[in-house]
Design an enzyme around this catalytic site. Structure first.
Site, PDB file in Angstrom:
ATOM      1  N   LYS A 204       0.819  -1.211   0.000  1.00 34.51           N
ATOM      2  CA  LYS A 204       0.000   0.000   0.000  1.00 34.51           C
ATOM      3  C   LYS A 204       0.858   1.267   0.000  1.00 34.51           C
ATOM      4  O   LYS A 204       2.039   1.260   0.335  1.00 34.51           O
ATOM      5  CB  LYS A 204      -0.979  -0.026   1.171  1.00 34.51           C
ATOM      6  CG  LYS A 204      -2.050  -1.093   0.943  1.00 34.51           C
ATOM      7  CD  LYS A 204      -3.219  -0.994   1.871  1.00 34.51           C
ATOM      8  CE  LYS A 204      -4.314  -1.981   1.428  1.00 34.51           C
ATOM      9  NZ  LYS A 204      -5.451  -1.992   2.347  1.00 34.51           N
ATOM     10  N   ARG A 245      -3.154 -10.409   4.665  1.00 38.03           N
ATOM     11  CA  ARG A 245      -3.488 -10.529   3.231  1.00 38.03           C
ATOM     12  C   ARG A 245      -2.343  -9.935   2.424  1.00 38.03           C
ATOM     13  O   ARG A 245      -2.062  -8.743   2.532  1.00 38.03           O
ATOM     14  CB  ARG A 245      -4.804  -9.788   2.967  1.00 38.03           C
ATOM     15  CG  ARG A 245      -5.313  -9.853   1.547  1.00 38.03           C
ATOM     16  CD  ARG A 245      -6.623  -9.071   1.432  1.00 38.03           C
ATOM     17  NE  ARG A 245      -7.182  -9.121   0.087  1.00 38.03           N
ATOM     18  CZ  ARG A 245      -6.842  -8.320  -0.903  1.00 38.03           C
ATOM     19  NH1 ARG A 245      -5.928  -7.360  -0.686  1.00 38.03           N
ATOM     20  NH2 ARG A 245      -7.405  -8.443  -2.096  1.00 38.03           N
TER      21      ARG A 245
END
Length: 276
Positions: A204, A245
């Site tokens: 991210k 994840r």
């Protein structure tokens, strides 16, 4: 949880696995690397992304879910739409990962309750096109915990079994970089909600900004953020996260196994220290 994006526009691997056969092969490779669950998603949730029509999401997701599930692999479907969740469950998905926590589609919680499927409710404040305008908090950890508690209550009211509920603080979703770091530093307060916690930090942008080139200020590219993702996964595991994840399963699996082994030794050492 290994990520199998079947989208053309995901920020880190958009288009790489849009062919169903390539996506299935990629998913099976992630299982070989140590993934316990494969999360198949047909809608990009990167900031600014526009939603595909439901027919397109179904076209992307269903063949991959069906083929992976047929091999016996545990498959999760990453969707905000009840229709997609229902069709994916029929195709063999065992878990629904809903980044909206049931807010995007009022039919989602009743559908999951009827199906008896485990469900991930993520903290969410709006669709990708404008979600960052909602990144306003008093205390981000307290606010996220309170809002997740409301989603848990809504899921229970809809009839979802208490032992089927998982929560996700939603790193990067309606959150600036500082919000993400605060959530990671105080993840124990999310764990204290009493539900298994899923953490998704994979590649991210807050990691890219942290690792920006000091000369140019250019953020680290998405595909070069896996080591940082593994570090976040270790921090999350050490604070009691149920699952992480990720794209890079092999390195993360090794890192989390080290964390688990260290945790056992640290727990055993605590009574000895208290006797000194």
């Amino acid at each position: 949880m290994g990520i199998v994006n079947v989208t053309p526009d995901s920020f880190s691997d958009g288009g790489r696995w849009s062919d169903p056969q390539r996506a299935v092969a990629h998913g099976l490779a992630l299982i070989d690397e140590g993934a316990d669950i494969l999360d198949v998603g047909g809608e990009s949730t990167r900031p600014g992304a526009l939603r595909p029509p439901v027919e397109e999401e179904l076209r992307r997701v269903l063949p991959v879910v069906r083929e992976l599930a047929a091999t016996g692999v545990p498959v999760s479907v990453d969707t905000m739409r009840a229709e997609v969740a229902a069709r994916a469950i029929e195709a063999g998905a065992r878990l629904v990962n809903d980044v909206s926590g049931g807010l995007a589609d009022p039919a989602m919680l009743p559908l999951v309750a009827q199906a008896g499927t485990p469900y991930v409710a993520m903290h969410w404040r709006g669709h990708s096109a404008d979600m960052q305008t909602n990144a306003v908090y008093g205390d981000v950890v307290t606010d996220v915990a309170d809002e997740l508690r409301l989603r848990v209550e809504a899921a229970l009211h809809a009839g979802i079994s208490p032992d089927h509920l998982i929560v996700d603080p939603g790193l990067g979703f309606a959150k600036h970089a500082d919000h993400n770091w605060q959530l990671l530093a105080r993840l124990g307060e999310i764990v204290a909600l009493g539900r298994p916690v899923l953490v998704g930090a994979a590649r991210k942008s807050f990691l890219g900004h942290l690792l920006a080139d000091p000369a140019t200020g250019r953020p680290r590219s998405a595909r070069l953020r896996d080591a940082a993702t593994s570090a976040v996964s270790v921090l999350a595991a050490a604070q009691g996260a149920w699952c992480v994840r990720v794209h890079d399963v092999a390195s993360t699996s090794d890192a989390v196994r080290v964390t688990a082994r260290w945790g056992l030794e640290a727990a055993a050492a605590t009574p000895r220290m208290s006797q000194l």
